[in-house]
Design an enzyme around this catalytic site. Structure first.
Site, PDB file in Angstrom:
ATOM      1  N   ASP A 229      -8.005  -0.468  -6.673  1.00  0.00           N
ATOM      2  CA  ASP A 229      -6.855  -1.348  -6.425  1.00  0.00           C
ATOM      3  C   ASP A 229      -7.272  -2.740  -5.974  1.00  0.00           C
ATOM      4  O   ASP A 229      -6.657  -3.721  -6.345  1.00  0.00           O
ATOM      5  CB  ASP A 229      -5.930  -0.740  -5.362  1.00  0.00           C
ATOM      6  CG  ASP A 229      -5.110   0.428  -5.883  1.00  0.00           C
ATOM      7  OD1 ASP A 229      -4.394   1.055  -5.080  1.00  0.00           O
ATOM      8  OD2 ASP A 229      -5.187   0.711  -7.103  1.00  0.00           O
TER       9      ASP A 229
ATOM     10  N   HIS B 256      -2.847  12.996   5.638  1.00  0.00           N
ATOM     11  CA  HIS B 256      -3.253  12.366   4.385  1.00  0.00           C
ATOM     12  C   HIS B 256      -4.589  12.945   3.951  1.00  0.00           C
ATOM     13  O   HIS B 256      -5.187  13.757   4.669  1.00  0.00           O
ATOM     14  CB  HIS B 256      -3.372  10.847   4.570  1.00  0.00           C
ATOM     15  CG  HIS B 256      -4.359  10.471   5.638  1.00  0.00           C
ATOM     16  ND1 HIS B 256      -4.057  10.542   6.987  1.00  0.00           N
ATOM     17  CD2 HIS B 256      -5.643  10.049   5.569  1.00  0.00           C
ATOM     18  CE1 HIS B 256      -5.105  10.173   7.688  1.00  0.00           C
ATOM     19  NE2 HIS B 256      -6.085   9.867   6.853  1.00  0.00           N
TER      20      HIS B 256
ATOM     21  N   TYR C  63     -14.814   2.599   6.250  1.00  0.00           N
ATOM     22  CA  TYR C  63     -15.665   3.607   5.609  1.00  0.00           C
ATOM     23  C   TYR C  63     -17.084   3.082   5.595  1.00  0.00           C
ATOM     24  O   TYR C  63     -17.317   1.919   5.279  1.00  0.00           O
ATOM     25  CB  TYR C  63     -15.227   3.885   4.177  1.00  0.00           C
ATOM     26  CG  TYR C  63     -13.814   4.404   4.088  1.00  0.00           C
ATOM     27  CD1 TYR C  63     -12.750   3.530   3.861  1.00  0.00           C
ATOM     28  CD2 TYR C  63     -13.536   5.762   4.253  1.00  0.00           C
ATOM     29  CE1 TYR C  63     -11.455   3.993   3.804  1.00  0.00           C
ATOM     30  CE2 TYR C  63     -12.233   6.227   4.195  1.00  0.00           C
ATOM     31  CZ  TYR C  63     -11.196   5.342   3.970  1.00  0.00           C
ATOM     32  OH  TYR C  63      -9.913   5.803   3.920  1.00  0.00           O
TER      33      TYR C  63
ATOM     34  N   ASN D 273      -6.553  -0.947   8.076  1.00  0.00           N
ATOM     35  CA  ASN D 273      -6.736  -0.125   9.262  1.00  0.00           C
ATOM     36  C   ASN D 273      -8.020   0.706   9.231  1.00  0.00           C
ATOM     37  O   ASN D 273      -8.634   0.966  10.251  1.00  0.00           O
ATOM     38  CB  ASN D 273      -5.540   0.800   9.452  1.00  0.00           C
ATOM     39  CG  ASN D 273      -5.236   1.602   8.191  1.00  0.00           C
ATOM     40  OD1 ASN D 273      -4.966   1.037   7.123  1.00  0.00           O
ATOM     41  ND2 ASN D 273      -5.278   2.915   8.285  1.00  0.00           N
ATOM     42  N   TYR D 274      -8.431   1.116   8.046  1.00  0.00           N
ATOM     43  CA  TYR D 274      -9.525   2.065   7.945  1.00  0.00           C
ATOM     44  C   TYR D 274     -10.894   1.411   7.758  1.00  0.00           C
ATOM     45  O   TYR D 274     -11.016   0.344   7.179  1.00  0.00           O
ATOM     46  CB  TYR D 274      -9.277   3.013   6.764  1.00  0.00           C
ATOM     47  CG  TYR D 274      -8.904   4.407   7.180  1.00  0.00           C
ATOM     48  CD1 TYR D 274      -7.653   4.931   6.894  1.00  0.00           C
ATOM     49  CD2 TYR D 274      -9.805   5.199   7.877  1.00  0.00           C
ATOM     50  CE1 TYR D 274      -7.309   6.209   7.302  1.00  0.00           C
ATOM     51  CE2 TYR D 274      -9.467   6.485   8.290  1.00  0.00           C
ATOM     52  CZ  TYR D 274      -8.223   6.991   8.002  1.00  0.00           C
ATOM     53  OH  TYR D 274      -7.882   8.257   8.398  1.00  0.00           O
TER      54      TYR D 274
ATOM     55  N   LEU E  28     -10.574  -1.659   5.208  1.00  0.00           N
ATOM     56  CA  LEU E  28      -9.368  -1.779   4.392  1.00  0.00           C
ATOM     57  C   LEU E  28      -8.189  -1.736   5.343  1.00  0.00           C
ATOM     58  O   LEU E  28      -7.685  -0.662   5.676  1.00  0.00           O
ATOM     59  CB  LEU E  28      -9.311  -0.639   3.382  1.00  0.00           C
ATOM     60  CG  LEU E  28     -10.509  -0.697   2.443  1.00  0.00           C
ATOM     61  CD1 LEU E  28     -10.933   0.675   2.011  1.00  0.00           C
ATOM     62  CD2 LEU E  28     -10.187  -1.572   1.249  1.00  0.00           C
TER      63      LEU E  28
ATOM     64  N   GLY F 175     -10.859  -3.195  -4.562  1.00  0.00           N
ATOM     65  CA  GLY F 175     -12.311  -3.281  -4.564  1.00  0.00           C
ATOM     66  C   GLY F 175     -12.903  -2.989  -3.202  1.00  0.00           C
ATOM     67  O   GLY F 175     -12.538  -3.615  -2.205  1.00  0.00           O
TER      68      GLY F 175
ATOM     69  N   ASP G 297     -27.501  12.407 -23.148  1.00  0.00           N
ATOM     70  CA  ASP G 297     -27.381  11.437 -22.064  1.00  0.00           C
ATOM     71  C   ASP G 297     -26.062  11.721 -21.337  1.00  0.00           C
ATOM     72  O   ASP G 297     -25.002  11.324 -21.801  1.00  0.00           O
ATOM     73  CB  ASP G 297     -27.412  10.013 -22.634  1.00  0.00           C
ATOM     74  CG  ASP G 297     -27.440   8.954 -21.540  1.00  0.00           C
ATOM     75  OD1 ASP G 297     -27.501   7.760 -21.886  1.00  0.00           O
ATOM     76  OD2 ASP G 297     -27.397   9.315 -20.341  1.00  0.00           O
TER      77      ASP G 297
ATOM     78  N   ASP H 172      -8.905   2.710  -3.025  1.00  0.00           N
ATOM     79  CA  ASP H 172      -9.640   1.666  -2.323  1.00  0.00           C
ATOM     80  C   ASP H 172     -10.723   0.996  -3.144  1.00  0.00           C
ATOM     81  O   ASP H 172     -11.203  -0.071  -2.783  1.00  0.00           O
ATOM     82  CB  ASP H 172     -10.190   2.214  -1.013  1.00  0.00           C
ATOM     83  CG  ASP H 172      -9.050   2.452  -0.010  1.00  0.00           C
ATOM     84  OD1 ASP H 172      -9.048   3.490   0.667  1.00  0.00           O
ATOM     85  OD2 ASP H 172      -8.146   1.595   0.066  1.00  0.00           O
TER      86      ASP H 172
END
Lengths: 714, 714
Positions: B325, B456, B408, B405-406, B403, B327, B607, B322
């Protein structure tokens, strides 16, 4: 006036009646009461009452189903001429019939600490010449106040006398403020007191060395406080002053709360449940239902022990069982409006026995309120741009306990989607011991000059008595594993599936997050009509580290409950305590979950109880001193094919009109000087058990400037 | 007007200048822009600027230290006569000098999906006769609208043409509402489109069987939607109506916020940091300091992949990256006041390229606000009864992505005790495929008739570029283990101690909660004056299950970052992406953390960059449908001997006067009928990119009854 419920706490009057019954039963021998609590009804008797109540039965019908009203009394009996012996009684009385119906003289165990023992302990120590001599050797500055934290003795062999130990500190000689943080001035002695004779019997000397000294005593400074410095938390003494750039954040509920309270029952967002309280477990939750469907019969924090990992004597006895040894409920704070709880608050009082063994009200030990926890669910149809979003409103039942140095905040958090979270927060002050100046130790962290905060663990256990759509449940362990990479089953090698292993016999299991191991509590007799699966609730056990003490050690033998994450046992009335009934000064865990599980009872499609043990391995850091920022832990129980859809899909998604946009401003950051006054500081608790002051609510606007362009009002 | 900062996003003007530069550089060949973003300055160049800024340098002095202003452009070049080939360019331009300074023709990788490709995809499908014929075979009711979710193609072998796939659903024929939940009507076909030729090249048929059918296609109903039923979430269609007993809970900040915003910099409770945004990672956090001391150089959510565990073809290609692929930032929601965020909110806009490759403003993609998270710390001196308790005020930087259906929700949560928590919440709609009526499957749960929600995982990776009191840090793995039970070391068998293992070379490690394994990021060169330990920040990695796909499988080879919990690499400019730069349609992970770690660089007192991968194995339940309640995950970074005391000890503990007591009430619970109007519903987002409406703030009291005895005001 709401009719008394079988699960309601005893009233002051009932406590005193119970006391009178056992006093009379033991006549002519005097008694010294330790605790008098509600004896919760047997499940077989209570269930019909709860089911009828849930169906809306009349008071008359309920009256017929009411179980007997019982009280359990724990007390000592004094037999003249045999005062050096202990006669520790555990009786049950019937408050309706006014008779004792069961009596047990407890042998082989020590009673929990009583409020009186905790209260009198410091004076037993300070009046001891053995102790006074030991203090002289510490070369303290003149007029230093010595502070004594009463502690349980810890583990010992069988048949030892009843003992307590004192952890000793000094009050900062510089300020001598009664609320000065004495944990910054630890002293290297521990007096041990025989609580029968009430005499100091010895003074243990603490090892104060560093890594180079191994287990030996250190060299120690000539003057025990030589290198200690104050580290204060009360506002007027905080070094450098307080922040002054924190603006108020208010939670306002202009149309009142969404919960309804009727006696001890609470209804909120399709949930209904009842809240109880007792001096051992603090707040307990009963008869939890969602849309009338039964989910839990009872929930509680069952035990918590705090073993210290410093191998040097006498720290092998530094192991507190904060529920069993003295009682968490007994240590519950009187909560203050606007300090401990924000928003629109409902308080519940407790009734417990006071130091004289008489019934007394302890106000505001439980608070109930709502909170907003961000977004509950959201979806945007990106094609139309239409978004539907709801807030995640939660209901919190909270109580806070203080155990000498430590605080624990316990909460039951209900959400609108049928989820229930048990949360613990640790705060307060880490336990400290002296360390020689300039040294460091592998057994803790130097958090202030001369002060070692020792490594330790907090080992909790929550008790879950499920009733998923009924009493007969099964606990299933479920994991996710790759499917073998074969052409027939999984040609591309990416597939996985779940594996279920039911508990057929009582036993235990551990967390295994690498397998996504979860536990489902199912009702095999009820199927979800959509998915075809049995209805269930699930939880992911906390995969925290469990007890580090070697299994054969005294420490570990006393807390077998903390050797595995999940225990499944068959229900028996009264089996409430993960580490057994009598933990104080125990030699080993007796009657705890390990013993319950070892019965090898059938637990498949039976009345089961689930216990979850989890830990916090606490290796202190400087940021934990003088008072530590809360360490938060949560375990959540969520529906799993219990409902036919998201039970919160019907939560409205109105825009909250009180939210407002920010205007760019730049505010200077200044520090308040320590001498500023704090006229609305949090918070002085009254020592007496008077009813809570009705706090006068002042308009926030009275405090200062008008709001900048918020546009919100009530 | 605040002066532009080197970390500020490009302005619309700068985007268009960059576009013009590459367009001119590629003249006469036309270009199709995919993304134009700020090329963050090289660390060596930026550090002196940040340090000077932190010290209060003048604008003039800062001007001298300002790094070159660069933009990175990703675009295709169209060469007439060779239109079937792809010329995928990755250029860097200098916006001050107005020249291209670096150019790379990317070979062997596919470019990320562009906004234009996602937008045009559905029409490419619906206009295809191959697709129309396939739809006819489904025997849908007349006039059924077919809905197409554009998806990345997933993994494939090297050198395959650029492809996309479509997940196909129908709109409920019963309502034909554009916002109907089409995931309740999944269709058993997946069209695959060649995105160069823009033609459907084949139609994959989905296996719709149950457990008894193994990997084979099922029998399928004659009419593909025969057994499906609606399952709606938009308020007016929710079956049974909405709850009407939820009373408002308002967060009011009458004296304004405690944060200050100056351009992209935020100051709050001793913290200062800067917020950035780009179309791939969404919101990023830079230059994090506490009381001026450097803690983090940069923080971001670096990648998230969602592999499906259904072994049947074509689901081996159901694996979305997500971030890489398409953004995450590109999918960010326009946030609505009072819906997504409660209280006093500051919004930040983004600037990205639109579907025409031109610069455009995307308003309100980040919200900033405070919240109260219960008690911060508390201690009661039980002797005097004096309690000091502070609230746990937090600052939240949040963005939400959709995205298909989902959803976040990502948040960076700062607290007053120097802690920083990265939170992810999953919501939205689980991905569904058809299942034959009456069947169940081991590969998911039937969440609605005829609808299988497949198992999933969500595999996240956060990137932490620490700068603990400076750039040279060391990552140390620390565990707690019992001390061997010997008389010399541990005579009572209860002792334990910590064990530290530093990362000397770049590499990886896993969570091990059974050992209390934590990771400390220390600065060996700076010692805490109280404890003697090196200053540090620590975190406990989430011990969640990592990727289940077999390591040699295509799915697993594409996401090697998800094979271990913690990666430690040596810093290199531009190495931001856990799974490599080009994930879309990849054959394997290239240039991700595994490759970075395999360099075997020295990382002790260097670093370093820390990457933390964690997962959510999501085996859906009926309660996840139609929209799932948020699944919340947090990982926290806390100071560990960084400060000399609790950095929040100086938080004031005033009583919040707006809190109020509850009055017992009993409120009837009624359900709203579905036909009620929702005039302040959340929330219709404008499709256009106009600036956000200034939402009119109505007094909450205007909504209805006066408050019951809250006594609070503004």
């Amino acid at each position: 006036m709401v009719q008394q419920h079988p699960l309601d706490q005893l009233t002051v009057n009932e406590v005193n009646i119970a006391r009178a019954i056992v006093k009379s039963a033991r006549h002519p021998h005097p008694i010294v009461v330790r605790n008098i609590v509600l004896e919760e009804p047997a499940k077989k008797q209570l269930l019909p009452y709860l089911d009828a109540e849930n169906k809306g039965a009349s008071l008359k019908e309920l009256g017929k189903l009411k179980p007997p009203r019982l009280a359990r009394c724990i007390y000592d009996v004094v037999i003249p001429g045999r005062e050096t012996e202990t006669f520790f009684y555990d009786s049950v009385v019937d408050l309706d019939q006014r008779v004792e119906i069961d009596k047990n003289i407890v042998k082989g165990f020590h009673a929990p600490l009583s409020a009186e023992e905790i209260e009198v302990f410091p004076s037993l120590v300070t009046s001891s010449s053995m102790f006074q001599d030991a203090v002289k050797d510490l070369n303290l500055p003149p007029n230093t106040t010595v502070v004594i934290d009463p502690w349980m003795y810890g583990g010992c062999s069988e048949n030892e006398p009843r003992l307590m130990q004192g952890l000793i500190y000094a009050r900062d000689p510089g300020s001598n403020n009664p609320d000065s943080n004495h944990y910054a001035f630890p002293l290297p002695i521990i007096p041990v007191v025989d609580m029968k004779t009430r005499q100091v019997v010895r003074i243990d000397k603490l090892a104060t060395g560093g890594a180079e000294d191994g287990l030996k005593e250190g060299t120690g400074p000539k003057c025990a406080l030589e290198h200690c410095k104050p580290s204060e938390y009360i506002p007027e003494l905080v070094e450098g002053g307080l922040r002054n750039d924190l603006k108020p954040l208010n939670v306002i509920q202009p149309k009142g709360p969404s919960f309804v309270v009727i006696g001890s029952q609470i209804k909120w967002q399709k949930w209904s449940f009842r809240v109880g309280f007792n001096p051992r477990e603090g707040a307990t939750i009963h008869d939890v239902r969602f849309e009338g469907r039964s989910i839990f019969y009872r929930l509680s924090f069952s035990e918590m022990s705090v073993p210290y990992g410093d191998p040097r004597a006498p720290f092998h006895r530094k192991q507190a069982f904060d529920f069993g040894d003295g009682g968490a409920g007994r240590a519950a704070n009187n909560l203050q409006l606007g300090c401990d709880c924000l928003g629109l608050i409902k308080y519940f009082d407790a009734v417990m026995t006071d130091t004289n063994g008489k019934g007394a009200v302890y106000p505001n030990v439980i608070c109930l309120h709502e909170q907003d926890n961000g977004i509950g669910w959201k979806h945007t149809n990106y094609r139309t741009g239409r978004a539907v979003v709801t807030r995640n409103r939660q209901l919190v039942v909270q109580f806070i306990i203080t155990l000498a140095n430590y605080e624990y905040i316990f909460a039951y958090i209900f959400d609108q989607a049928g989820g229930l979270t048990l949360e613990t927060r640790a705060s307060g002050i880490v336990s400290t011991v002296p360390i020689d100046p300039g040294k460091t130790s592998p057994y803790g962290d130097v958090v202030s000059p001369g002060v070692l905060a020792q490594n330790h663990q907090h080992l909790f256990c929550v008790r879950i008595d499920p009733a998923i759509d009924g009493q007969n449940n099964t606990v299933i362990q479920e994991e996710s594993h790759p499917i073998p990479w074969t052409p027939e089953e999984n040609p591309y090698g990416h597939g996985y599936r779940t594996h279920q292993t039911p508990f057929e016999k009582s036993g235990f299991a551990d967390a295994a997050p690498q397998f996504n191991r979860i536990f489902k509590i199912v009702n095999r007799n009820k199927t979800n009509p959509i998915s075809g699966r049995p209805v269930a609730y699930k939880f992911t056990p906390s995969s925290s580290q469990l007890q580090l003490a070697h299994p054969g050690s005294l420490m570990a033998r006393r807390s077998t409950y903390a050797s595995h994450h999940v225990w499944v046992t068959k229900y028996r009335d009264g089996e409430l305590y993960a580490s057994g009934r009598w933990t104080n000064q125990s030699a080993r865990e007796v009657g705890g979950v390990a013993d319950m599980a070892a019965r090898n009872d059938d637990v498949d499609n039976e009345d089961v109880v689930v216990w979850h043990s989890f830990g916090l391995t606490h290796n202190p850091r400087t940021e934990d001193f003088p008072v530590m920022p809360v360490e938060i832990h949560q375990v959540s129980f969520k529906p799993s094919d219990f409902f036919t859809r998201n039970p919160a899909i019907d939560v409205p998604s109105q825009k909250n009109l009180s939210s407002a946009l920010y205007e760019d401003t730049t505010a200077p950051v200044n520090k308040l000087s320590p001498s500023s006054t704090f006229d609305v500081g949090c918070c002085k608790y009254p020592n007496s058990q008077t009813s809570n002051d009705l706090v006068v609510m002042l308009a926030a606007g009275a405090n200062g400037t008008k709001p900048v362009s918020t546009g919100a009002g009530l």
